[in-house]
Design a protein around this motif. Structure first.
Motif, PDB file in Angstrom:
ATOM      1  N   LEU A  60      -5.970   2.748  -1.475  1.00 11.38           N
ATOM      2  CA  LEU A  60      -7.061   3.155  -0.585  1.00 11.38           C
ATOM      3  C   LEU A  60      -6.925   4.650  -0.375  1.00 11.38           C
ATOM      4  O   LEU A  60      -5.892   5.122   0.097  1.00 11.38           O
ATOM      5  N   ARG A  61      -7.940   5.398  -0.766  1.00 13.80           N
ATOM      6  CA  ARG A  61      -7.865   6.859  -0.640  1.00 13.80           C
ATOM      7  C   ARG A  61      -9.269   7.424  -0.512  1.00 13.80           C
ATOM      8  O   ARG A  61     -10.258   6.691  -0.531  1.00 13.80           O
ATOM      9  N   GLY A  62      -9.345   8.734  -0.414  1.00 13.34           N
ATOM     10  CA  GLY A  62     -10.639   9.385  -0.192  1.00 13.34           C
ATOM     11  C   GLY A  62     -11.509   9.361  -1.429  1.00 13.34           C
ATOM     12  O   GLY A  62     -11.020   9.242  -2.564  1.00 13.34           O
ATOM     13  N   THR A  81       0.858  -1.185   0.000  1.00 12.55           N
ATOM     14  CA  THR A  81       0.000   0.000   0.000  1.00 12.55           C
ATOM     15  C   THR A  81       0.892   1.231   0.000  1.00 12.55           C
ATOM     16  O   THR A  81       2.091   1.133   0.244  1.00 12.55           O
ATOM     17  N   ARG A  82       0.285   2.367  -0.248  1.00 11.29           N
ATOM     18  CA  ARG A  82       1.071   3.592  -0.199  1.00 11.29           C
ATOM     19  C   ARG A  82       0.235   4.724   0.351  1.00 11.29           C
ATOM     20  O   ARG A  82      -0.977   4.778   0.193  1.00 11.29           O
ATOM     21  N   PHE A  83       0.939   5.652   0.999  1.00 10.81           N
ATOM     22  CA  PHE A  83       0.343   6.913   1.406  1.00 10.81           C
ATOM     23  C   PHE A  83       1.111   7.961   0.628  1.00 10.81           C
ATOM     24  O   PHE A  83       2.341   7.970   0.656  1.00 10.81           O
ATOM     25  N   ALA A  84       0.382   8.806  -0.102  1.00  8.27           N
ATOM     26  CA  ALA A  84       1.036   9.669  -1.086  1.00  8.27           C
ATOM     27  C   ALA A  84       0.706  11.149  -0.874  1.00  8.27           C
ATOM     28  O   ALA A  84       0.022  11.756  -1.685  1.00  8.27           O
ATOM     29  N   PRO A  85       1.211  11.736   0.197  1.00  5.66           N
ATOM     30  CA  PRO A  85       0.898  13.151   0.428  1.00  5.66           C
ATOM     31  C   PRO A  85       1.699  14.068  -0.501  1.00  5.66           C
ATOM     32  O   PRO A  85       2.816  13.735  -0.893  1.00  5.66           O
ATOM     33  N   ILE A 128       6.219  10.603  -1.586  1.00  5.62           N
ATOM     34  CA  ILE A 128       6.109  12.051  -1.554  1.00  5.62           C
ATOM     35  C   ILE A 128       5.769  12.545  -2.960  1.00  5.62           C
ATOM     36  O   ILE A 128       6.571  12.400  -3.882  1.00  5.62           O
ATOM     37  N   ASP A 129       4.574  13.083  -3.113  1.00  8.10           N
ATOM     38  CA  ASP A 129       4.099  13.553  -4.424  1.00  8.10           C
ATOM     39  C   ASP A 129       4.539  14.997  -4.639  1.00  8.10           C
ATOM     40  O   ASP A 129       3.774  15.937  -4.431  1.00  8.10           O
ATOM     41  N   ASP A 130       5.795  15.133  -5.060  1.00  5.45           N
ATOM     42  CA  ASP A 130       6.366  16.480  -5.136  1.00  5.45           C
ATOM     43  C   ASP A 130       6.709  16.892  -6.565  1.00  5.45           C
ATOM     44  O   ASP A 130       7.742  17.504  -6.813  1.00  5.45           O
ATOM     45  N   PRO A 173       1.824  10.207 -13.282  1.00  6.50           N
ATOM     46  CA  PRO A 173       2.893   9.730 -12.387  1.00  6.50           C
ATOM     47  C   PRO A 173       2.379   8.777 -11.306  1.00  6.50           C
ATOM     48  O   PRO A 173       3.032   7.776 -10.998  1.00  6.50           O
ATOM     49  N   SER A 174       1.205   9.066 -10.777  1.00  4.71           N
ATOM     50  CA  SER A 174       0.677   8.207  -9.722  1.00  4.71           C
ATOM     51  C   SER A 174       0.444   6.784 -10.240  1.00  4.71           C
ATOM     52  O   SER A 174       0.785   5.799  -9.568  1.00  4.71           O
ATOM     53  N   ALA A 175      -0.104   6.691 -11.458  1.00  2.29           N
ATOM     54  CA  ALA A 175      -0.337   5.362 -12.036  1.00  2.29           C
ATOM     55  C   ALA A 175       0.998   4.667 -12.336  1.00  2.29           C
ATOM     56  O   ALA A 175       1.167   3.472 -12.065  1.00  2.29           O
TER      57      ALA A 175
HETATM   58  N1  GLU Z   1      -0.927  13.281  -3.772  1.00  2.00           N
HETATM   59  C1  GLU Z   1      -2.276  12.833  -3.932  1.00  2.00           C
HETATM   60  C2  GLU Z   1      -3.131  13.478  -2.867  1.00  2.00           C
HETATM   61  O1  GLU Z   1      -2.593  13.903  -1.866  1.00  2.00           O
HETATM   62  C3  GLU Z   1      -2.306  11.321  -3.826  1.00  2.00           C
HETATM   63  C4  GLU Z   1      -3.598  10.688  -4.117  1.00  2.00           C
HETATM   64  C5  GLU Z   1      -3.457   9.187  -4.193  1.00  2.00           C
HETATM   65  O2  GLU Z   1      -3.490   8.540  -3.131  1.00  2.00           O
HETATM   66  O3  GLU Z   1      -3.314   8.652  -5.302  1.00  2.00           O
HETATM   67  O4  GLU Z   1      -4.316  13.609  -3.027  1.00  2.00           O
END
Ligand code: GLU
Length: 452
Positions: A201-203, A4-8, A40-42, A187-189
């Motif tokens: 898993l995300r919002g 899994t990943r958390f991608a802030p 890290i989504d930078d 990039p996310s894909a």
């Molecule tokens: N950086 C995106 C966000 O913070 C990531 C979303 C995702 O989980 O794909 O919304």
């Protein structure tokens, strides 16, 4: 193997909604003995800040959400370039020349005609001459991904059930800006493929992104995009959780800025935040569970509801007290007042809503204390108490037993003057535990002073 990943995006501090997403991804990975990635989504260099990256790491560490691997999008630009090339060769990317204002005008016209404001693909119809002319004018293109209108988009969402989208109802997403920088979508894909992510898993604000990304995934799999050996060759499983709202049921500004600093300042324990967010919005009871392994073991996407999850500060406070009452001495020793040992902690723990209050109660032991003014009758009683005090295993039990027999006092009349004389307070921790901590000499001195 679950990954899994958390991608802030490091464009701000983590707020309670991000923390919840991080926690749930962490729990999914831990439950399966898998890998939890901090990504890290930078790619947005304008808005990304290094100090936010540090703050994200510090917050996750404080919360105990340890990650097994850290990735940064800014270090992976060559991969995005490779994916872009593959998609371009497959005819799935096209250049566009509209300015933001032009697009805005188009959208307004569509809306005024009651049409959905999707991109009209005007740039796709441009002839080669027209493109050359645009570029001769000095207009650099931005790039869109060409959705396949014939390909149905369907997935089994872990929370929302079967999800269906008609690609024709969606705009071809812009994936690259005119300056060459990348937007989030592709990039996310690419990362999810390269990093072998098995569950996203995300919002639920990302539901329509998922629809688009599914086509990007499929297009990358079909194109000659060479993913590493470790890469997942299939779509990850997607799940979208209902958003977090305030107690009043609305998306609140306050929640959007509520993060670890505020919790720490209020004396909220990480375990209380974890216990609260782990089950919020699920059908499982939100309880002060201090042992994360219980939360991890019981985590189940099938228990998530579709209704917004309500974040309630009062519940958090209640959980915090419940958690503090369970914390073992070893877990808190370095945060306790000077000199407080395990029996001191044990004595005051049930009286705390926040750990910081331990110092207030500890002052009753170390003194000095402020005694109230006693009646003559109570003074005589307290003088008797000083004489009756015997220092054995259970001085409080022995003292109150002896005084009850000798004076006939019971209940409040028996206990309150003693508590007041010995601690200066009307209420507080169990006297049976407190008196041995006060110690014989100090107890005698306090009783004598009260009786004078
Ligand atoms: N950086 C995106 C966000 O913070 C990531 C979303 C995702 O989980 O794909 O919304």
């Amino acid at each position: 193997m679950t990954t899994t990943r958390f991608a802030p995006s490091p464009t701000g501090r983590l707020h309670v909604g991000n923390i919840r997403t991080a926690l749930h991804n962490w729990m999914l990975a831990r439950q399966a003995g898998g890998t939890f990635i901090l990504r890290i989504d930078d790619t947005d260099a304008e808005r990304s800040r290094e100090h936010y990256v540090d703050a994200i790491r510090a917050d996750l560490t404080w919360l105990g959400l340890t990650w097994d691997r850290e990735e940064r999008q800014s270090a992976r630009l060559d991969r995005y370039q490779a994916a872009f090339g593959a998609l371009q060769a497959a005819g799935r990317i096209y250049p566009c020349y509209e300015s933001a204002q032009e697009l805005d005008v188009k959208r307004k016209i569509q809306l005024s005609r009651g049409l959905p404001p999707t991109y009209d693909r005007a740039a796709l119809k441009l002839t080669a001459e027209k493109r050359t002319a645009k570029e001769a004018e000095g207009i650099a293109p931005h790039w869109r991904f060409l959705l396949d209108h014939a390909e149905p988009i369907v997935w089994e969402d872990g929370i929302r059930g079967t999800q269906k989208f008609d690609a024709a109802q969606l705009s071809d997403p812009v994936i690259r800006r005119a300056d060459g920088s990348w937007l989030y979508m592709m990039p996310s894909a690419v990362d999810d493929i390269d990093m072998g992510v098995t569950q996203v898993l995300r919002g639920e604000d990302h539901v329509s992104n998922t629809a688009v990304q599914i086509q990007i995934f499929t297009a990358l799999f079909a194109a000659a995009f060479a993913a590493p050996e470790s890469a997942a060759k299939m779509l990850p499983a997607f799940a979208h959780e209902a958003l977090l709202v305030g107690r009043e049921g609305k998306l609140s500004k306050r929640l959007g800025s509520l993060g670890c600093d505020a919790f720490r300042e209020r004396g909220i324990e990480p375990e209380a935040i974890i216990a609260h967010l782990a089950r919020l919005g699920t059908s499982q009871p939100v309880e002060p569970i201090a042992d994360r392994s219980i939360l991890v073991a019981s985590f189940d996407l099938a228990t998530f509801g579709r209704a917004p999850a309500k974040f309630d500060d009062e519940d958090l406070e209640r959980l915090n007290a419940g958690i503090v009452h369970q914390l073992p001495f070893e877990a808190v020793a370095n945060r306790l007042p000077e000199g407080m040992d395990a029996s001191g902690w044990h004595a005051v723990r049930p009286n705390l809503a926040h750990l910081g209050e331990a110092a207030d109660w500890w002052r009753l032991v170390t003194g000095p204390i402020q005694q109230p003014e006693f009646s003559d009758e109570d003074k005589a009683f307290l003088a008797d108490a000083e004489r009756a005090l015997e220092w054995g295993d259970n001085p409080w039990g022995a003292l109150t037993g002896a005084l009850k027999d000798a004076t006939g006092r019971k209940g409040r009349a028996l206990f309150l003057p003693l508590r007041q004389a010995l601690t200066g307070m009307d209420h507080g921790p169990d006297m049976g535990e407190l008196l041995p901590l006060i110690g014989e000499a100090e107890a005698r001195a306090r009783l004598t002073r009260a009786a004078a």
